[in-house]
Design a protein around this motif. Sequence first.
Motif, PDB file in Angstrom:
ATOM      1  N   ASN A   1       0.855  -1.179   0.000  1.00 19.24           N
ATOM      2  CA  ASN A   1       0.000   0.000   0.000  1.00 19.24           C
ATOM      3  C   ASN A   1       0.893   1.232   0.000  1.00 19.24           C
ATOM      4  O   ASN A   1       1.797   1.347   0.838  1.00 19.24           O
ATOM      5  N   VAL A   2       0.628   2.157  -0.919  1.00 18.21           N
ATOM      6  CA  VAL A   2       1.473   3.340  -1.073  1.00 18.21           C
ATOM      7  C   VAL A   2       0.591   4.562  -1.311  1.00 18.21           C
ATOM      8  O   VAL A   2      -0.428   4.469  -2.003  1.00 18.21           O
ATOM      9  N   ALA A   3       0.989   5.679  -0.740  1.00 13.19           N
ATOM     10  CA  ALA A   3       0.358   6.964  -1.055  1.00 13.19           C
ATOM     11  C   ALA A   3       1.432   8.034  -0.962  1.00 13.19           C
ATOM     12  O   ALA A   3       2.215   8.046   0.000  1.00 13.19           O
ATOM     13  N   GLY A   4       1.498   8.912  -1.966  1.00  9.45           N
ATOM     14  CA  GLY A   4       2.544   9.914  -1.929  1.00  9.45           C
ATOM     15  C   GLY A   4       2.349  11.040  -2.918  1.00  9.45           C
ATOM     16  O   GLY A   4       1.435  11.022  -3.752  1.00  9.45           O
TER      17      GLY A   4
ATOM     18  N   VAL B   1       0.084  13.206  -7.619  1.00 10.69           N
ATOM     19  CA  VAL B   1      -0.483  12.580  -6.420  1.00 10.69           C
ATOM     20  C   VAL B   1      -0.815  11.142  -6.792  1.00 10.69           C
ATOM     21  O   VAL B   1      -1.617  10.907  -7.702  1.00 10.69           O
ATOM     22  N   THR B   2      -0.192  10.183  -6.108  1.00 11.33           N
ATOM     23  CA  THR B   2      -0.302   8.792  -6.533  1.00 11.33           C
ATOM     24  C   THR B   2      -0.590   7.878  -5.365  1.00 11.33           C
ATOM     25  O   THR B   2      -0.348   8.224  -4.200  1.00 11.33           O
ATOM     26  N   SER B   3      -1.105   6.683  -5.672  1.00 16.47           N
ATOM     27  CA  SER B   3      -1.382   5.690  -4.634  1.00 16.47           C
ATOM     28  C   SER B   3      -1.364   4.298  -5.249  1.00 16.47           C
ATOM     29  O   SER B   3      -1.573   4.131  -6.453  1.00 16.47           O
ATOM     30  N   ILE B   4      -1.101   3.304  -4.405  1.00 16.05           N
ATOM     31  CA  ILE B   4      -1.174   1.893  -4.792  1.00 16.05           C
ATOM     32  C   ILE B   4      -1.924   1.159  -3.686  1.00 16.05           C
ATOM     33  O   ILE B   4      -1.550   1.258  -2.511  1.00 16.05           O
ATOM     34  N   LYS B   5      -2.961   0.427  -4.064  1.00 19.34           N
ATOM     35  CA  LYS B   5      -3.734  -0.317  -3.068  1.00 19.34           C
ATOM     36  C   LYS B   5      -4.442  -1.477  -3.746  1.00 19.34           C
ATOM     37  O   LYS B   5      -5.069  -1.305  -4.786  1.00 19.34           O
ATOM     38  N   GLN B   6      -4.308  -2.668  -3.137  1.00 15.47           N
ATOM     39  CA  GLN B   6      -4.982  -3.875  -3.613  1.00 15.47           C
ATOM     40  C   GLN B   6      -4.714  -4.134  -5.099  1.00 15.47           C
ATOM     41  O   GLN B   6      -5.600  -4.493  -5.861  1.00 15.47           O
TER      42      GLN B   6
ATOM     43  N   PHE C   1      -2.344  14.526 -11.935  1.00 11.55           N
ATOM     44  CA  PHE C   1      -1.096  14.870 -12.605  1.00 11.55           C
ATOM     45  C   PHE C   1      -1.273  16.227 -13.254  1.00 11.55           C
ATOM     46  O   PHE C   1      -2.267  16.464 -13.965  1.00 11.55           O
ATOM     47  N   GLU C   2      -0.343  17.126 -13.008  1.00 12.60           N
ATOM     48  CA  GLU C   2      -0.389  18.427 -13.680  1.00 12.60           C
ATOM     49  C   GLU C   2       1.033  18.916 -13.928  1.00 12.60           C
ATOM     50  O   GLU C   2       1.958  18.618 -13.168  1.00 12.60           O
ATOM     51  N   ALA C   3       1.197  19.637 -15.030  1.00 11.04           N
ATOM     52  CA  ALA C   3       2.518  20.128 -15.407  1.00 11.04           C
ATOM     53  C   ALA C   3       2.374  21.214 -16.455  1.00 11.04           C
ATOM     54  O   ALA C   3       1.347  21.317 -17.148  1.00 11.04           O
ATOM     55  N   SER C   4       3.419  22.021 -16.567  1.00 10.33           N
ATOM     56  CA  SER C   4       3.510  23.012 -17.641  1.00 10.33           C
ATOM     57  C   SER C   4       4.284  22.391 -18.795  1.00 10.33           C
ATOM     58  O   SER C   4       5.327  21.761 -18.582  1.00 10.33           O
ATOM     59  N   LEU C   5       3.762  22.585 -20.029  1.00 12.22           N
ATOM     60  CA  LEU C   5       4.341  21.908 -21.192  1.00 12.22           C
ATOM     61  C   LEU C   5       4.292  22.839 -22.396  1.00 12.22           C
ATOM     62  O   LEU C   5       3.218  23.127 -22.928  1.00 12.22           O
ATOM     63  N   TYR C   6       5.441  23.341 -22.826  1.00 11.33           N
ATOM     64  CA  TYR C   6       5.571  24.159 -24.033  1.00 11.33           C
ATOM     65  C   TYR C   6       4.460  25.205 -24.127  1.00 11.33           C
ATOM     66  O   TYR C   6       3.581  25.146 -24.986  1.00 11.33           O
ATOM     67  N   ASP C   7       4.522  26.165 -23.233  1.00 12.27           N
ATOM     68  CA  ASP C   7       3.624  27.325 -23.172  1.00 12.27           C
ATOM     69  C   ASP C   7       2.203  26.964 -22.752  1.00 12.27           C
ATOM     70  O   ASP C   7       1.332  27.827 -22.721  1.00 12.27           O
ATOM     71  N   GLY C   8       1.948  25.715 -22.457  1.00  9.90           N
ATOM     72  CA  GLY C   8       0.603  25.305 -22.058  1.00  9.90           C
ATOM     73  C   GLY C   8       0.639  24.454 -20.802  1.00  9.90           C
ATOM     74  O   GLY C   8       1.610  24.442 -20.045  1.00  9.90           O
ATOM     75  N   LYS C   9      -0.455  23.729 -20.569  1.00 10.63           N
ATOM     76  CA  LYS C   9      -0.564  22.893 -19.379  1.00 10.63           C
ATOM     77  C   LYS C   9      -1.107  21.521 -19.751  1.00 10.63           C
ATOM     78  O   LYS C   9      -1.804  21.370 -20.760  1.00 10.63           O
ATOM     79  N   ILE C  10      -0.784  20.554 -18.918  1.00  8.97           N
ATOM     80  CA  ILE C  10      -1.344  19.220 -19.068  1.00  8.97           C
ATOM     81  C   ILE C  10      -1.814  18.749 -17.704  1.00  8.97           C
ATOM     82  O   ILE C  10      -1.116  18.882 -16.708  1.00  8.97           O
TER      83      ILE C  10
END
Length: 703
Positions: free
Chosen positions: A421-424, A444-449, A457-466
């Motif tokens: 079990n993981v959360a982070g 923001v991630t987790s593993i369970k069962q 998931f968010e990030a800046s990518l070549y003048d934009g966002k994802i």
Amino acid sequence: MKKILYILLGLILLVVIGIGALVTFVNPNQFKPLLTEQVKKMTGRDLVIKGDISWRFFPTLGLSVGETAFRNPVGFAQPNLVQFKQADLSVSVLPLLSQQLDIGDMRLEGAHVFIQTLKNGVTNLDGLTDKKAIADKTATEKPAQHHENGAKKSHWEVSVAGIELVNASAEILNDQTKMTAQLNHINFTLDSFKPQTWTKATFDVQGKVNTLTFSAQGSTDINLAANYNNVKLKAFTAKMSMKDGDTEIKNAQLGLDQFTLGQWSNVTFAVNGQVPDLSFDTHGTAEVKLATDHNVVTVQGLKITNDLAGKALPRPNMNIVVNTDASYDISQKLALVSSININADGTKVSGSGSYLAATIPDIRFALSSDNIDLDSWLPKKTASTDSANTTVTAATNTSVAKAESDISTQEPDLSALKNINVAGVIAIKQLKVANAEVSNVKIVTSIKQGIATINRFEASLYDGKITGSASVNVNSALPSYRLKNTISNVAMLPLLKAVANNQQLAGKANITADLNGHGLSETNIRHNIAGSIKVNISDGAVYGVNIADMLRNAKAKLKGQADSGTDTAKKTDFSALTTTLMLGKGIASTNNFQLASPLLAINGQGQTNLVDEGIDLTINTKIVASGKGLDEIKGISVPIHVSGYWQQPKYRLNIKDLFKNNAALESKAKKEINRGLEKLFGDKAKDDNIKNAADKLLKGLFN
């Protein structure tokens, strides 16, 4: 001279008389009740001395103890925790007359120890230092009884000057982990066994744990507390080597300056060896403290330096340095990492976390980094693979087969996700992945069962966002996955150039993807991925083709003229490009491709094969603006067929389709061709042979 001789004879006589009196009046077997009683009080267990305790006169005066066993509780695989066949003890004579048993050197040969942990976690060591249980047992004991002669039991004091364990053995079983350990050739010496006194201890041992073999030796100065429940150490050193198949630790060393409950100890360690395709040389230092209640271990300033080399690494040689502060609560089985800093060849990561030991371990973490170049940690593509990917053509079936053979069919082993079990949270300021530059990454991630999830998931990518989310479920034969993401106002040209070395499309992209599938090998992804991708690209251009030029050249050909030969760049500008891609069964298809520009209006439909990367797309182009030499075909839909492969697309004007639905244009084109023939052949253009040849040409052009 005779007087001296008489004195010596007198002394010898006194010794003989003393030994005779000792043997006659002091029966060593009377120590049995004393020893068993004290062991029972201290441990709650039975000490069984089956053999006699007898005097030993050579090479020194002492005692020999026969077969002895220290019992286990009921329910364990062997009846005895400790057993030995013979023990020899040297004894001081005069203290015996004062009921003091001062044992000089105690030597045990061939002793055997058995330790077991049952499936429920109970061990045969539990309760040995349970003072409450000992006190309860002592309180319930009857007062001392009189011997048959009416005398009270004697009260003896016992001390041991030294202990020597020779060629002992031990067996350790853990029914929870299926671990079996067998230790042999155990040798141990303790200079003296007296509370609150420093004494030296040495040891060496050989053994086997499952398939692992090892040997170890070491020494320390030791000081036992008066009540025997605490111990102090200083100048502790130990060395070890081990081997398990292809895994070998050639030399491991551990040093400890001192150990006292509640105080900091300076620890040094070093280990070098190898595992398959990897050799390592690790060393480090730390300060360690065990709380006075024996429950919390604290590690401060731990620094581990690793020098690694081998094929298992993304680089031939690596240096990894780890600095951390941590603690472990033994009762709660909880490890807390208050800070950790990792420097792997200049890539730095810091954070904190926790680990809860359980049937399914529970991990929490928060990690951050200023800059990570993920590509530098991934295997490099071979030149042959890159060449195969860039030279695929529709005309060469062998090239297509080569491209398909380069696609990996290996599924990753993700079975470990079922048992954790993981959360982070992960934060990265600058990230390079697949050659793309990404910034302000937050995950923001987790593993369970058995389900691994990227909740956010968010990030800046070549003048934009994802932004997006994803999950992988490994609870089936092939793992299944789901991906949702949104790309907003991302510059397509630098992105495609970075990730695919493709400079054919520019513009601001807004893309929404909702995809799912099963199987994570590249082959299974291409065959099984399904879902939709909605694309909206504004203020862009398609490079490699100038549709306006193609139409002008087509017009010139219809008039029997040469190509315009324009120097116009091979680029088609557009104000908006929209489409919805539907994915399934290895195909990505669209029926609503639209491109709008001040000059052109384009719509299309078709598909691309995700497996062999082939393209089959028909684009209908209509001139919507006047001028630029295209007035005569304004409003006419001109079909263009796109074929080839992703790395080498081909564009062709479909003349047959152009005229098939435009009778007026076909008639006009025929007149232009006939007029061109007359200019070329003059009066001979009316010759039947030339007419027949012209008819065949027209049929091939329009049919």
